[in-house]
Design an enzyme around this catalytic site. Structure first.
Site, PDB file in Angstrom:
ATOM      1  N   LYS A   1      29.286  38.247 -10.038  1.00 45.34           N
ATOM      2  CA  LYS A   1      29.720  39.603 -11.120  1.00 45.34           C
ATOM      3  C   LYS A   1      28.839  39.644 -12.202  1.00 45.34           C
ATOM      4  O   LYS A   1      28.945  38.621 -12.825  1.00 45.34           O
ATOM      5  CB  LYS A   1      31.333  39.932 -11.359  1.00 45.34           C
TER       6      LYS A   1
ATOM      7  N   LYS B   1      38.068  50.907 -22.561  1.00 44.70           N
ATOM      8  CA  LYS B   1      39.104  49.879 -22.894  1.00 44.70           C
ATOM      9  C   LYS B   1      39.497  50.177 -24.538  1.00 44.70           C
ATOM     10  O   LYS B   1      38.626  50.477 -25.090  1.00 44.70           O
ATOM     11  CB  LYS B   1      38.424  48.529 -22.776  1.00 44.70           C
TER      12      LYS B   1
ATOM     13  N   ASP C   1      31.625  39.616 -19.328  1.00 44.31           N
ATOM     14  CA  ASP C   1      31.703  39.954 -17.994  1.00 44.31           C
ATOM     15  C   ASP C   1      30.596  39.911 -17.017  1.00 44.31           C
ATOM     16  O   ASP C   1      30.704  40.024 -15.817  1.00 44.31           O
ATOM     17  CB  ASP C   1      32.177  41.488 -18.119  1.00 44.31           C
TER      18      ASP C   1
ATOM     19  N   ASP D   1      37.467  51.383 -14.788  1.00 42.49           N
ATOM     20  CA  ASP D   1      37.345  50.234 -15.530  1.00 42.49           C
ATOM     21  C   ASP D   1      37.645  48.962 -14.385  1.00 42.49           C
ATOM     22  O   ASP D   1      37.396  47.752 -14.671  1.00 42.49           O
ATOM     23  CB  ASP D   1      38.492  49.957 -16.570  1.00 42.49           C
TER      24      ASP D   1
ATOM     25  N   GLU E   1      35.548  48.040 -12.207  1.00 43.40           N
ATOM     26  CA  GLU E   1      33.908  48.368 -11.774  1.00 43.40           C
ATOM     27  C   GLU E   1      33.331  47.088 -11.295  1.00 43.40           C
ATOM     28  O   GLU E   1      32.587  47.283 -10.451  1.00 43.40           O
ATOM     29  CB  GLU E   1      33.191  48.770 -13.025  1.00 43.40           C
TER      30      GLU E   1
ATOM     31  N   ARG F   1      34.435  45.243  -8.855  1.00 42.38           N
ATOM     32  CA  ARG F   1      34.535  45.115  -7.442  1.00 42.38           C
ATOM     33  C   ARG F   1      33.615  46.176  -6.935  1.00 42.38           C
ATOM     34  O   ARG F   1      33.423  46.198  -5.720  1.00 42.38           O
ATOM     35  CB  ARG F   1      36.129  45.520  -7.150  1.00 42.38           C
TER      36      ARG F   1
END
Ligand code: BES
Ligand code: MN
Ligand code: ZN
Length: 489
Positions: free
Chosen positions: A259, A271, A283, A342, A344, A346
């Site tokens: 990811k 968020k 992330d 949020d 996102e 996946r």
């Protein structure tokens, strides 16, 4: 820093500081240590008594040695209980020794640790990894470098012929350090463009094949889920596909998919305060570890073909942003109602999995800072692994055990897919809060058809606020070592 194995006996070693690993409740000196203690006029016995050193894992004590000796300082590091010795205990013990050497302003350090499982090569490699990783200092964003004496040489006692193991440790550590630095750098430095550049640098250095799919290429492939996430960003998305091909016929073909959200604002489901939004530069931890593994594999050159893949973008807000409730079509034709922008990661992984599934590899593993739910379940030090393939499960469990990276097998509970049912599309991207890391996995599973697959949720361990063992505060490079071991296994 020069690092080497030598087989000089502890009694004969000379240098600034000799560090000896001792097990808990086995700190009475015997054999050559009694002799060493005599040479040092009882300094070792005194040190253990005065520091109330009990051999507990992570503990250490150091004393100055009187004149006339071939060493200036003597130190002990605790290794915990002998029967609980793991390879990672030695990696951590070596880190304690290296940090001690630095703090004590030592130039040459001798380190004596026990051998794990009668395996000299793995032991030496782990010790060298612990040292390299503990001494890695990331001062890229500080205006001044650390001052003070640098450790110049570490000699690991009890090993002759250690060059190969130490070289392997270096190759792996360089991969871990790349992943750490990518994770630690903020989102104004590490962007989809610089991630692609990092992949390019690896391709150049080690002769890997590199394909970067630009936005238009992704459109042609119908990657509506990935591009939906990317559409609010000012920066172009980059779909990275690095390939390592061995000379000759590969023993197996594998793929690693990370990811790669260089920043996750949450999108219009932004968020809020207290959500840790300022940490969402991490992330891309999955993609960082994927590139770290690529760097190590490129250097090691095993007889395995490996594909390193990441759909890299930011999750941002603008007039072009996805609306909550938008319906996206992924590259396998499945439709997704984005009930939460949020969730996102996946969406980006969906298209990356469809793409990878078509490569015809023997197995693929995706890794992602996917859910806060996984952090709630397993905490900061343990990652989750989901797979229905027993072979991958056992291979990866062995790989991660040797790496000293903790994974816990989690259930793929099909019934929970009910939570992802959508009125208007094939599925929603978000289910109810309970079991959130499991529904995320079930979502990903919709995009895997043929390839044996495992999913890793590494949201907790990619970052540490505090120094911990061989990890320094910041990105940890988790789980580069496990991935490399998995490829080599
Ligand atoms: N990147 C986050 C997950 C995350 C949270 C990583 C905390 C590291 C620390 C992910 O994209 C996310 O926002 N997940 C949501 C999913 C939810 C909307 C279903 C979450 O976990 O809250
Ligand atoms: Mn998110
Ligand atoms: Zn995210």
């Amino acid at each position: 820093m020069d690092l080497r194995g030598i087989n000089t006996p502890r009694l004969e070693w000379s240098g600034d500081c000799l560090v000896i690993g001792l097990f808990e409740n086995a700190i009475e000196l015997t054999g050559d240590l009694t002799e060493l203690d005599q040479h040092l006029s009882g300094t070792l016995t005194e040190l253990i008594a005065e520091a109330e050193f009990k051999g507990k894992e992570g503990s250490s004590a150091v004393a100055r040695v009187g004149g006339g000796s071939s060493i200036r300082k003597i130190a002990v590091v605790g290794l915990g209980k002998a029967e609980a010795l793991k390879l990672d205990t030695l990696r951590r013990g070596a880190a304690v020794a290296a940090r001690l050497g630095k703090k004590e302003k030592v130039k040459t350090l001798g380190l004596s640790l026990p051998t794990w499982n009668n395996d000299a090569d793995l032991t030496l490699q782990a010790i060298a990894e612990g040292i390299e990783l503990a001494l890695h200092q990331d001062s890229r964003f500080k205006s001044e470098d650390e001052k003070g004496l640098k450790l110049e040489q570490i000699e690991i006692l009890g090993f002759s012929d250690g060059e190969a193991a130490i070289a392997r440790a270096r190759q792996i550590s360089l991969g871990v350090i790349l992943a750490r630095e990518l994770v630690s750098a903020p989102a104004n430095i590490v962007t989809p463009i610089t991630m692609a550049a990092a992949a390019e640098a690896i391709a150049q250095e080690y002769g890997l094949e590199l394909q970067i799919l630009e936005k238009a290429d992704c459109e042609k492939l119908g990657m509506g889920a990935f591009l939906g996430v990317a559409q609010a960003s000012e920066l172009p998305p980059k779909f990275i596909h690095l390939t390592y091909r061995p000379v000759g016929t590969p023993r197996k073909k594998l793929a690693i998919i990370g990811k790669g959200l260089t920043f996750d604002s949450g999108g219009l489901n932004i968020k809020g305060a207290g959500s840790g939004i300022e940490m969402m530069k991490t992330d891309m931890g999955g993609a960082a570890a994927t590139l770290g593994a690529a760097k190590a594999i490129g250097a090691i050159k095993p007889d395995v073909e490996v594909h390193f893949i990441s759909a890299v973008t930011e999750n941002m807000i603008s007039g072009h942003a996805m609306h909550p409730g938008d319906i996206l079509t992924a590259s396998n034709g499945k439709t997704i109602e984005v009930n939460n922008t949020d969730a996102e990661g996946r969406l980006t992984l969906a298209d990356a999995l469809v793409y990878t599934d078509k490569l015809g590899v023997d197995a693929m593993i995706d890794l992602a800072t996917l859910t806060g739910a996984c952090v709630v379940a397993l905490g900061d030090d343990i990652a989750g692994i989901w797979t229905e393939d027993e072979a991958i499960a056992s291979q990866f469990s062995q790989a991660s055990e040797l790496a000293g990276e903790k994974f816990w097998r989690m259930p793929i509970e099909e019934k929970y897919f009910e939570g992802l049912k959508s009125v208007v599309a094939d599925m929603k991207n978000t289910g109810p809060r309970p079991g959130g890391a499991i529904t995320a996995t079930l979502f990903l599973k919709q995009f895997v058809k043929d390839t044996p697959w495992a999913h890793l949720d590494v949201a907790g361990p990619v970052w540490t606020d505090k120094e911990n063992g061989y990890n320094n505060a910041g990105g940890t490079g988790y789980p580069v070592r496990s991935l490399v071991n998995w490829v080599l296994g």
